[in-house]
Design an enzyme around this catalytic site. Structure first.
Site, PDB file in Angstrom:
ATOM      1  CB  VAL A 217      -0.987   0.040   1.192  1.00 16.28           C
ATOM      2  CG1 VAL A 217      -1.978  -1.096   1.120  1.00 16.28           C
ATOM      3  CG2 VAL A 217      -0.249   0.059   2.528  1.00 16.28           C
TER       4      VAL A 217
ATOM      5  CE1 TYR B  82      -2.044   1.276  14.839  1.00 17.85           C
ATOM      6  CE2 TYR B  82      -3.000   2.142  16.865  1.00 17.85           C
ATOM      7  CZ  TYR B  82      -3.116   1.389  15.712  1.00 17.85           C
ATOM      8  OH  TYR B  82      -4.305   0.767  15.431  1.00 17.85           O
TER       9      TYR B  82
ATOM     10  CB  ALA C 121       1.750  10.400  15.180  1.00 19.08           C
TER      11      ALA C 121
ATOM     12  CB  ILE D 295     -10.036  -5.067  18.206  1.00 21.67           C
ATOM     13  CG1 ILE D 295     -10.915  -3.809  18.175  1.00 21.67           C
ATOM     14  CG2 ILE D 295     -10.770  -6.260  17.598  1.00 21.67           C
ATOM     15  CD1 ILE D 295     -12.205  -3.909  18.965  1.00 21.67           C
TER      16      ILE D 295
END
Length: 252
Positions: A68, A159, A161, A191
């Site tokens: 990605v 994370y 940020a 989770i």
């Protein structure tokens, strides 16, 4: 009377699909009759198994692979999705990375890795998808953030940020692309997934759940319906919002 929450026949691309949350998101869309593109990077076996599971339930699927954070790779897996399933109606930017690291110890490389996957990846994949949505006159993007974007967390600054950046990007995208393309975010609390299992020990789990009204870790199947709802026509008047699915950790 038609069901405003139905996603039957729509093409959905879910990035980071083999993860615990991604798998359940794919299952939820398949249950609602959507065609599901299962994106992964280096998890071909898990992605293929998920595709077999969904197809056994009657869903039409395709497995696509790519980084990605790589512009050309993202363009390629978006094109592969549309070649197999048709134009993308719904994009779920779910691919993510989480690693512990204190500000005083973190290297620039470690910082950039998290920001690249969790924030740059959202921009890059969206950039390759939303133009087609605009041309066709309809579409929905759901960006996966985190309650830590609002709360912060010791040892997870990169994370926090990145996920806060996702919320800012979500609002900007909503204003730029709406009303044709609806852009919203889901911010889960803690989770139980393979990613959190790798990062959370017993003490961290206790810390993360102590302030929750629910008093426990959430499950992926408690988040996925919120994602599907935001993608549906039942959420047609919802733009630029963050849906907190966090057991009462953040109330906004």
């Amino acid at each position: 009377m038609s069901d405003a929450t139905s996603l039957a026949g729509r093409t959905v691309l879910v990035t980071g699909a083999p993860g615990g949350l991604g798998q359940e998101i794919c299952r939820e869309f398949a249950r609602q009759g959507a065609h599901v593109a299962i994106h992964h990077l280096g998890q071909a076996e898990q992605a293929a198994a998920l595709a077999v599971e969904l197809e056994a339930q009657g869903a039409k699927t395709v497995v696509v692979e790519g980084d990605v954070t790589d512009w050309d790779a993202a363009a390629a897996f978006v094109a592969a999705t549309e070649d197999a399933l048709g134009p993308i109606d719904v994009l779920v930017n779910n691919a993510g990375y989480m690693a512990a690291g204190r500000i005083l110890d973190m290297t620039l490389e470690e910082w950039r890795r998290t920001l690249s996957i969790d924030l740059d990846g959202v921009f890059i994949v969206s950039r390759h998808v939303v133009g087609g949505m605009i041309e066709r006159g309809n579409g929905s993007v759901i960006n996966m953030s985190s309650q830590l974007a609002a709360k912060g967390a010791e040892d997870f600054s990169s994370y926090c940020a990145a996920k806060a950046g996702v919320l800012g990007l979500t609002r900007a995208m909503a204003r730029e692309l709406g009303p044709t393309v609806r852009v919203n975010a889901v911010a889960p609390g803690p989770i139980t997934t393979p990613m959190t299992a790798a990062s959370f020990d017993d003490e961290l789990t206790r810390q993360r759940t102590a302030g929750l009204v629910a008093g426990r870790m959430g499950q992926a199947n408690e988040v996925a319906p919120a994602v599907a709802f935001l993608a549906s026509d039942g959420a047609s008047f919802i733009h630029g919002q963050t849906l907190h699915v966090n057991g009462g950790g953040v109330m906004a």
